[in-house]
Design a protein around this motif. Structure first.
Motif, PDB file in Angstrom:
ATOM      1  N   TYR A   1       0.830  -1.201   0.000  1.00  0.00           N
ATOM      2  CA  TYR A   1       0.000   0.000   0.000  1.00  0.00           C
ATOM      3  C   TYR A   1       0.864   1.250   0.000  1.00  0.00           C
ATOM      4  N   GLY A   2       0.462   2.244  -0.793  1.00  0.00           N
ATOM      5  CA  GLY A   2       1.131   3.537  -0.742  1.00  0.00           C
ATOM      6  C   GLY A   2       0.564   4.344   0.415  1.00  0.00           C
ATOM      7  N   ASP A   3       1.155   5.516   0.650  1.00  0.00           N
ATOM      8  CA  ASP A   3       0.649   6.383   1.715  1.00  0.00           C
ATOM      9  C   ASP A   3      -0.784   6.825   1.426  1.00  0.00           C
ATOM     10  N   ASP A   4      -1.175   6.735   0.157  1.00  0.00           N
ATOM     11  CA  ASP A   4      -2.546   7.101  -0.207  1.00  0.00           C
ATOM     12  C   ASP A   4      -3.521   5.945   0.031  1.00  0.00           C
ATOM     13  N   HIS A   5      -3.052   4.894   0.681  1.00  0.00           N
ATOM     14  CA  HIS A   5      -3.896   3.731   1.003  1.00  0.00           C
ATOM     15  C   HIS A   5      -4.379   2.997  -0.240  1.00  0.00           C
ATOM     16  N   LYS A   6      -3.612   3.096  -1.321  1.00  0.00           N
ATOM     17  CA  LYS A   6      -3.977   2.380  -2.536  1.00  0.00           C
ATOM     18  C   LYS A   6      -2.969   1.264  -2.787  1.00  0.00           C
ATOM     19  N   MET A   7      -3.492   0.143  -3.276  1.00  0.00           N
ATOM     20  CA  MET A   7      -2.634  -1.001  -3.550  1.00  0.00           C
ATOM     21  C   MET A   7      -1.729  -0.682  -4.732  1.00  0.00           C
ATOM     22  N   ARG A   8      -0.448  -1.043  -4.595  1.00  0.00           N
ATOM     23  CA  ARG A   8       0.527  -0.709  -5.618  1.00  0.00           C
ATOM     24  C   ARG A   8       0.861  -1.879  -6.563  1.00  0.00           C
ATOM     25  N   ASN A   9       0.433  -3.064  -6.197  1.00  0.00           N
ATOM     26  CA  ASN A   9       0.907  -4.222  -6.968  1.00  0.00           C
ATOM     27  C   ASN A   9      -0.226  -5.167  -7.379  1.00  0.00           C
ATOM     28  N   ALA A  10      -1.275  -4.593  -7.944  1.00  0.00           N
ATOM     29  CA  ALA A  10      -2.461  -5.404  -8.270  1.00  0.00           C
ATOM     30  C   ALA A  10      -2.337  -6.110  -9.627  1.00  0.00           C
ATOM     31  N   SER A  11      -1.243  -6.810  -9.831  1.00  0.00           N
ATOM     32  CA  SER A  11      -1.132  -7.639 -11.031  1.00  0.00           C
ATOM     33  C   SER A  11      -0.334  -8.882 -10.670  1.00  0.00           C
ATOM     34  N   LEU A  12      -0.446  -9.912 -11.500  1.00  0.00           N
ATOM     35  CA  LEU A  12       0.300 -11.139 -11.209  1.00  0.00           C
ATOM     36  C   LEU A  12       1.790 -10.992 -11.526  1.00  0.00           C
ATOM     37  N   LEU A  13       2.163  -9.860 -12.087  1.00  0.00           N
ATOM     38  CA  LEU A  13       3.588  -9.600 -12.273  1.00  0.00           C
ATOM     39  C   LEU A  13       4.179  -9.060 -10.970  1.00  0.00           C
ATOM     40  N   ASP A  14       3.455  -8.165 -10.342  1.00  0.00           N
ATOM     41  CA  ASP A  14       3.979  -7.496  -9.151  1.00  0.00           C
ATOM     42  C   ASP A  14       3.562  -8.164  -7.848  1.00  0.00           C
ATOM     43  N   TYR A  15       2.435  -8.847  -7.866  1.00  0.00           N
ATOM     44  CA  TYR A  15       2.076  -9.680  -6.727  1.00  0.00           C
ATOM     45  C   TYR A  15       2.593 -11.055  -7.095  1.00  0.00           C
ATOM     46  N   ARG A  16       3.755 -11.381  -6.547  1.00  0.00           N
ATOM     47  CA  ARG A  16       4.507 -12.525  -7.076  1.00  0.00           C
ATOM     48  C   ARG A  16       4.094 -13.837  -6.423  1.00  0.00           C
ATOM     49  N   ILE A  17       3.252 -14.611  -7.098  1.00  0.00           N
ATOM     50  CA  ILE A  17       2.998 -15.950  -6.572  1.00  0.00           C
ATOM     51  C   ILE A  17       4.101 -16.865  -7.113  1.00  0.00           C
ATOM     52  N   PRO A  18       4.427 -17.943  -6.401  1.00  0.00           N
ATOM     53  CA  PRO A  18       5.555 -18.762  -6.848  1.00  0.00           C
ATOM     54  C   PRO A  18       5.348 -19.330  -8.257  1.00  0.00           C
ATOM     55  N   THR A  19       6.412 -19.338  -9.035  1.00  0.00           N
ATOM     56  CA  THR A  19       6.413 -20.052 -10.317  1.00  0.00           C
ATOM     57  C   THR A  19       7.096 -21.394 -10.069  1.00  0.00           C
ATOM     58  N   CYS A  20       7.105 -22.249 -11.095  1.00  0.00           N
ATOM     59  CA  CYS A  20       7.727 -23.558 -10.850  1.00  0.00           C
ATOM     60  C   CYS A  20       9.240 -23.433 -10.695  1.00  0.00           C
ATOM     61  N   LEU A  21       9.784 -22.307 -11.134  1.00  0.00           N
ATOM     62  CA  LEU A  21      11.228 -22.106 -11.005  1.00  0.00           C
ATOM     63  C   LEU A  21      11.602 -21.683  -9.577  1.00  0.00           C
ATOM     64  N   ASP A  22      10.620 -21.247  -8.815  1.00  0.00           N
ATOM     65  CA  ASP A  22      10.882 -20.787  -7.443  1.00  0.00           C
ATOM     66  C   ASP A  22      10.863 -21.919  -6.425  1.00  0.00           C
ATOM     67  N   VAL A  23      10.397 -23.095  -6.837  1.00  0.00           N
ATOM     68  CA  VAL A  23      10.245 -24.171  -5.856  1.00  0.00           C
ATOM     69  C   VAL A  23      10.847 -25.468  -6.382  1.00  0.00           C
ATOM     70  N   PRO A  24      11.244 -26.332  -5.461  1.00  0.00           N
ATOM     71  CA  PRO A  24      11.720 -27.661  -5.869  1.00  0.00           C
ATOM     72  C   PRO A  24      10.546 -28.639  -5.887  1.00  0.00           C
ATOM     73  N   MET A  25      10.800 -29.909  -6.118  1.00  0.00           N
ATOM     74  CA  MET A  25       9.787 -30.937  -5.907  1.00  0.00           C
ATOM     75  C   MET A  25       9.369 -30.869  -4.439  1.00  0.00           C
ATOM     76  N   ILE A  26       8.118 -31.125  -4.175  1.00  0.00           N
ATOM     77  CA  ILE A  26       7.629 -31.091  -2.793  1.00  0.00           C
ATOM     78  C   ILE A  26       7.315 -32.536  -2.394  1.00  0.00           C
ATOM     79  N   ASP A  27       8.139 -33.098  -1.522  1.00  0.00           N
ATOM     80  CA  ASP A  27       7.870 -34.467  -1.085  1.00  0.00           C
ATOM     81  C   ASP A  27       6.670 -34.474  -0.148  1.00  0.00           C
TER      82      ASP A  27
END
Ligand code: FES
Ligand code: FES
Lengths: 158, 755
Positions: free
Chosen positions: B670-696
């Motif tokens: 959030y900025g000081d104006d109380h508005k969200m700054r990262n409302a996209s899947l580019l800037d709100y970074r959910i993990p890609t498959c390159l960010d994680v290993p196999m999950i046992d």
């Protein structure tokens, strides 16, 4: 509103004509115009990969391609990869490996993977993860997707 | 997947359960044919769009739609003025209750906007582009109000107030001071002062976690058709078709019989697709223009206009004796409710001490309104924040006492007969068995080598909500059984439910043909959520199986002219003396021997049962950038009985990776104006498959005593342990204890360098 344009493209092996506005994306043209709803919209911004199709063999996010750019191109969508009433081995590997949960990312993953395996038939895990990093999946944690791709690559060996 | 998983604590043998058939809806999904909400097409369909508030807090003085109405291709416009009168009424949505007046305001604001992205007006037009043009032509006159988006600030006496009439719900007398604190929950057991007095070591820590979103890949989408005969039909992406029907009918003040909801295939939900956003709005537009109206969100609307899970501020104080026995625990939890009251503080407060036996404890929880979207459930709602705080403190206590991290959990770990701080007494549970599995795992037994690396551990708990489920089933002459269910299938539950019917009947998994049907076609069923679908709808499938069995046995008895009691059933074989008939043969005879064999079952399992998980993680922290790389990850969980092990593993792997994202990257900026700054899947970074290993994934099976097959729901527990486990691994790697989520590079780097 600008006039619609007539586009000719080969879609899943078949020559097709469709009309589109210059502001429409290829994803929109495929889904709304051509009734090919296999490609999904997750972000309409090029960030999720759910809308991936092959354009002249290259995986593209169809939400960032203008429909008019498809003139003369060869386009392949998820609807085109199962041939003759049989699933493609890659689709079979996704199914048997439980590599989908909600399934909304699946068409995009299948198309990106198809392009990957066409280029690198036996990718390493690192290569798979690198090449698929543009496709987001929120359900599976990717483990089973990566394994399904590995299984598909192994299948092609035998 | 692990070689020695599942680890079973039962000697029951099953034919179908525990196998891994291909899911029934699989072919449709890999060929692109499955119909998701956005794939619904209808003759004469219009497209709807929403005008959203650019301000985090403002009074709406006037809305002028006159220019928009005149645009060619605009069919209808709706605003909050179109709502019928809604008295304050609370509807139970399964995973949390909702105030209908607030729900309506959230779908279309009436007099005030409470967050940036708050819906104000809706347009139906020929296509999305025209609708967007019309949205841009609507003029709104605002009186801008001061806003608050930080939970600690929102609790101050001088904070901007969102709802002037809000009074804190508490046991004490409500005060007359204006407040943003909606609810105060309080649990107490034993004598806290005596407990801390008996402690040799006391640790007290404060934690903060950020707002995070479920991040389902499919945005919200609904299509509504208000027919000329007054019947409203809705096709939507929802976790609960019946709750969607209920909310829509209430908001529009329609009899429930006038609304039919058809659940489409759903592209993820994780708790975020329980509340309605579009269904009633699309319906209002459809009534106005006489066409079906489809509404789809863009990704920024999903972030700003739907419900994430709350940011939190938690304080934990633990006391223990030298030998590691906990003597007292105290917790303070403040969770954001978002724009409207009714957040997930309840389960947060119930879960914070749920993994340990605490003789003396106090838990205080506060639900706080802030100028952010109304928060919603997100996988084990409220538990991940609480576990991050508690498990981190417990790990710190272990190192203070020079105790092994498993050992301290063993000493204090919950088992059958232990009473939770909020009251319930545990039946047979599998927490200690999960700890055993950790110690026996290949991961735990492989030394971690190399600089800047650490291994962390964390545990987590979630309930299995019971609620209501209905199914019906009919036997076909070809030996298959159609199974109709009301539970929407997000992750493969058609199969896990069908398998329970198949097991009951002794037939193959693929001889049961499951179908998720609309609200007219099956009995009432609660949401797909709360880890209840495989557990509770599975119970209904088992029950309908018993009904069919009884009917089939009677029919076999009729063939043999014997008493049904004399018919023996063994798998798919029916026997009387030396005569026998298979299920398939019997099914083929049904049409000529009597009435069709049809069954139905409804269940509402009392209370809830319990799922535990423990995660192990190895990380490497880059000393220059503070980037955390996950090297290895193992999730261990008690599934009671894994119906379809692949999909249980899938839930564990998916939940773990969501938890990794929450731990390391994901947050609403959030900025000081109380508005969200990262409302996209580019800037709100959910993990890609390159960010994680196999999950046992190691499945532990300690049968649930309140389920016929011992099933425990598994969907939610796996998101609970990751942040605490990763914080522990970061500590082991760097010596820095992180008390704030996400542990993103800038934040961790600061902590590492300012030591
Ligand atoms: S919809 Fe095209 S990348 Fe997300
Ligand atoms: S399976 Fe749901 S997003 Fe990938």
């Amino acid at each position: 509103m600008a006039k619609k344009q007539l586009i000719t493209a080969t879609i899943n092996g078949e020559q097709r004509e469709f009309a589109c506005e210059p502001r429409q994306s290829l994803l929109e043209a495929l889904r709304d115009g051509l009734q090919l709803t296999g490609a999904k919209e997750g972000c309409n911004n090029g960030n999720c990969g759910a809308c991936t199709v092959l354009l002249d063999g290259e995986p593209v996010v169809s939400c960032l391609v203008l429909a008019v750019e498809a003139e003369g191109a060869e386009i392949e969508t998820v609807e085109g990869i199962a041939a003759g009433g049989k699933l493609q081995p890659l689709q079979q590997c996704f199914l048997e490996g439980a590599a989908l949960q909600c399934g909304v990312c699946t068409p995009g993953f299948l198309m990106t993977t198809k392009a990957l395996l066409d280029r690198i038939p036996h990718p390493s895990e690192e290569e798979i993860r690198f090449q698929l990093a543009g496709n987001l999946c929120r359900c599976t944690g990717y483990d089973k997707i990566v394994r399904a791709v590995q299984a598909a690559a192994e299948g092609e060996q035998t | 997947m692990s070689d020695n998983s599942p680890i079973s604590y039962s000697d029951k043998q099953y034919k179908v359960l525990g196998t891994r058939p291909v899911r029934h809806d699989g072919a449709d999904k890999v060929t692109g044919r499955a119909i998701y909400g956005a794939d619904v097409q209808m003759s004469g369909m219009a497209h709807g769009k929403i005008l959203r508030s650019p301000h985090p807090h403002a009074r709406i003085k006037a809305i002028d739609t006159s220019i928009a109405e005149k645009i060619n291709g605009v069919y209808a416009i709706a605003t909050g003025q179109d709502w019928p009168d809604l008295i304050d009424k609370v509807a139970d949505l399964g995973e949390g209750a909702v105030n209908l007046h607030d729900l309506a305001q959230n779908c279309l604001a009436v007099d005030k906007v409470l967050y940036k992205g708050h819906a104000i007006a809706a347009v139906a037009a020929r296509d999305v582009h025209v609708a967007e043009e019309a949205i841009a032509a609507i003029r709104v006159d605002y009186e801008i109000l001061p806003a608050v988006t930080d939970i600690v600030e929102a609790m101050q006496a001088d904070a901007p107030i969102l709802h002037p009439g809000l009074k804190t719900e508490t046991l004490e007398e409500p005060s007359d001071q204006p407040t943003n604190i909606d609810r105060h929950v309080h649990f107490e057991t034993g004598d806290i002062d005596a407990g801390f007095a008996a402690a040799d070591v006391i640790i007290e820590r404060e934690y903060r976690t950020a707002t995070v979103h479920q991040g389902y890949i499919e945005p919200q989408v609904s299509t509504a058709l208000w027919n000329e005969d007054g019947h409203l039909k809705i096709w939507t992406s929802t976790q609960g078709s019946f709750t969607a029907r209920h909310q829509t009918a209430e908001l529009l003040q329609l009899p429930i019989s006038k609304v039919t909801v058809t659940p489409c295939e759903i592209g993820g939900g994780f708790g975020g697709k329980i509340a309605v956003y579009f269904e009633p709005v699309a319906a209002m537009l459809s009534r106005k223009c006489g066409r079906p109206v489809k509404m789809t969100m863009q990704r920024d609307e999903v972030f700003e206009g739907t419900g994430p899970t709350p940011a939190s501020n938690i304080k934990v104080k633990l006391g223990a004796t030298r030998d590691g026995k906990l003597t007292a625990g105290q917790a303070y939890l403040a969770y954001e409710a978002g724009a409207f009251p009714g957040g997930v503080i309840g389960p947060g407060a119930m879960c914070i001490f749920s993994c340990v036996e605490l003789p003396n404890a106090i838990v205080d929880g506060y639900d706080v309104c802030v100028n952010k979207p109304k928060t919603q459930a997100y996988r084990a709602p409220g538990a991940t924040q609480a576990a991050f705080a508690f498990e981190s403190t417990l790990n710190e206590l272990a190192s203070e006492l020079k105790l092994d991290r498993i050992e301290i959990r063993r000493i204090n770990g919950v088992k059958e007969g232990v009473k939770r701080v909020d009251g319930p007494v545990y039946p047979r549970i599998g927490y200690l068995e999960c700890l055993d599995a950790v110690e026996k795992s290949a991961h735990w037994n492989t030394p971690l080598e190399g600089p800047n690396r650490g291994r962390g551990i964390g545990a987590g708990y979630w309930f299995n909500i019971g609620l209501k489920s209905s199914v019906s089933a009919s036997v076909n002459p070809d030996g298959t059984v159609h199974l109709l269910e009301g539970s929407t299938d997000i992750g493969g539950t058609r199969t896990s439910i069908a398998m329970q019917l198949a097991e009951t009947l002794g037939i193959a998994a693929h001889d049961v043909l499951p179908k998720v049907v609309d609200t007219d076609s099956v009995g009432y069923t609660d949401v797909t959520g709360g880890s209840r679908t495989t557990f509770a709808t599975g119970m209904a499938a088992h029950k309908v199986g018993l009904d069919l069995l009884e009917q089939l046995t009677a029919r076999a008895a009729m063939l043999w002219e014997c008493d049904p009691i004399e018919v023996q059933v063994d798998g798919d074989l029916y026997r009387f003396g030396d005569q026998q008939i298979t299920f398939k043969q019997l099914a083929a005879k049904l049409p000529e021997t009597g009435d069709p064999v049809v069954g139905r079952a409804s269940v509402s399992p009392e209370g809830s049962t319990n799922g535990f998980g423990v995660h192990i993680v190895d990380v490497e922290v880059d000393p220059d950038t503070a980037k955390v790389t996950i090297l290895r990850y193992t999730a261990i969980q008690d599934a009671g009985k894994a119906i379809h092990p692949s999909y249980v593993e899938g839930q564990m792997q998916g939940g773990a990776v969501q938890g990794i994202g929450w731990a390391l990257n994901e947050e609403y900026f959030y900025g000081d104006d109380h508005k969200m700054r990262n409302a996209s899947l580019l800037d709100y970074r959910i993990p890609t498959c390159l960010d994680v290993p196999m999950i046992d994934a190691i499945i532990v099976e300690v049968p649930n005593p309140s389920h016929p097959f011992g099933v425990r729901g598994v969907g939610e527990t796996p998101i609970v342990p990751p942040p605490a486990a990763i914080a522990d691994a970061i500590y082991q790697a760097t010596g820095v204890r992180m008390t704030q989520l996400p542990m993103s590079p800038p934040r961790l780097w600061k902590a590492m360098t300012q030591r």
